[in-house]
Design a protein around this motif. Structure first.
Motif, PDB file in Angstrom:
ATOM      1  N   LEU A  76      41.889  41.932  22.547  1.00 57.52           N
ATOM      2  CA  LEU A  76      42.985  40.961  22.556  1.00 57.52           C
ATOM      3  C   LEU A  76      43.969  41.203  21.424  1.00 57.52           C
ATOM      4  CD1 LEU A  76      41.188  37.598  23.383  1.00 57.52           C
ATOM      5  CD2 LEU A  76      42.510  39.058  24.917  1.00 57.52           C
ATOM      6  N   ARG A  77      43.483  41.571  20.251  1.00 53.66           N
ATOM      7  CA  ARG A  77      44.365  41.773  19.097  1.00 53.66           C
ATOM      8  C   ARG A  77      45.480  42.759  19.433  1.00 53.66           C
ATOM      9  NH1 ARG A  77      41.233  43.578  14.271  1.00 53.66           N
ATOM     10  NH2 ARG A  77      40.905  41.345  13.996  1.00 53.66           N
ATOM     11  N   TYR A  78      45.152  43.786  20.175  1.00 44.58           N
ATOM     12  CA  TYR A  78      46.147  44.826  20.482  1.00 44.58           C
ATOM     13  C   TYR A  78      46.921  44.556  21.769  1.00 44.58           C
ATOM     14  CZ  TYR A  78      44.501  47.644  16.658  1.00 44.58           C
ATOM     15  OH  TYR A  78      44.197  48.088  15.404  1.00 44.58           O
ATOM     16  N   LEU A  79      46.292  43.917  22.743  1.00 41.02           N
ATOM     17  CA  LEU A  79      46.932  43.813  24.057  1.00 41.02           C
ATOM     18  C   LEU A  79      47.435  42.419  24.404  1.00 41.02           C
ATOM     19  CD1 LEU A  79      44.594  46.156  26.123  1.00 41.02           C
ATOM     20  CD2 LEU A  79      46.686  46.710  24.867  1.00 41.02           C
ATOM     21  N   ASN A  80      46.943  41.401  23.712  1.00 44.05           N
ATOM     22  CA  ASN A  80      47.386  40.037  23.999  1.00 44.05           C
ATOM     23  C   ASN A  80      47.293  39.201  22.721  1.00 44.05           C
ATOM     24  OD1 ASN A  80      47.835  37.452  24.980  1.00 44.05           O
ATOM     25  ND2 ASN A  80      46.742  37.831  26.895  1.00 44.05           N
TER      26      ASN A  80
END
Length: 106
Positions: A76-80
């Motif tokens: 999630l940190r990178y994609l959302n």
């Protein structure tokens, strides 16, 4: 990443788990494996990937709950990033409660 870059318009789903060069461990990231997940996630973010990411993780016990959740947060940190902030906050409150429940039988 050149070949992956060429294939990106066709890719809709990624399946990830940590691994070594010898074995696909299906473990959360950061335990025993060496899969370069951060480099891959940075690449996917640069490509604006908006498809599905499936974490193929096989927990060995309920003690893997923390590492499982942290692998999910890493994705999630990178994609959302918006969802990352919400889930990190939820994890801050709920993970300790779940750990207490796991240690203490009902």
């Amino acid at each position: 990443f050149d070949m992956l870059r060429r294939l990106m318009p066709e890719i809709r789903v990624f399946h990830f788990s940590d691994c070594t060069e010898e074995k696909d461990l299906h473990q959360p990231f950061g335990l025993e494996g060496h899969f370069p997940i951060v480099r891959v996630l940075e690449f996917l973010r640069e490509q604006r990937f908006s498809g599905i990411v499936n974490l193929e993780l096989l927990p060995q016990s309920l003690n893997d709950l923390g590492p499982l959740f942290h692998s999910y947060l890493l994705i999630l940190r990178y994609l959302n990033p918006k969802k990352f902030r919400r889930m990190r906050l939820k994890g801050f409150f709920f993970l300790p409660l779940l750990r207490m429940r796991i240690r203490r039988p009902a």
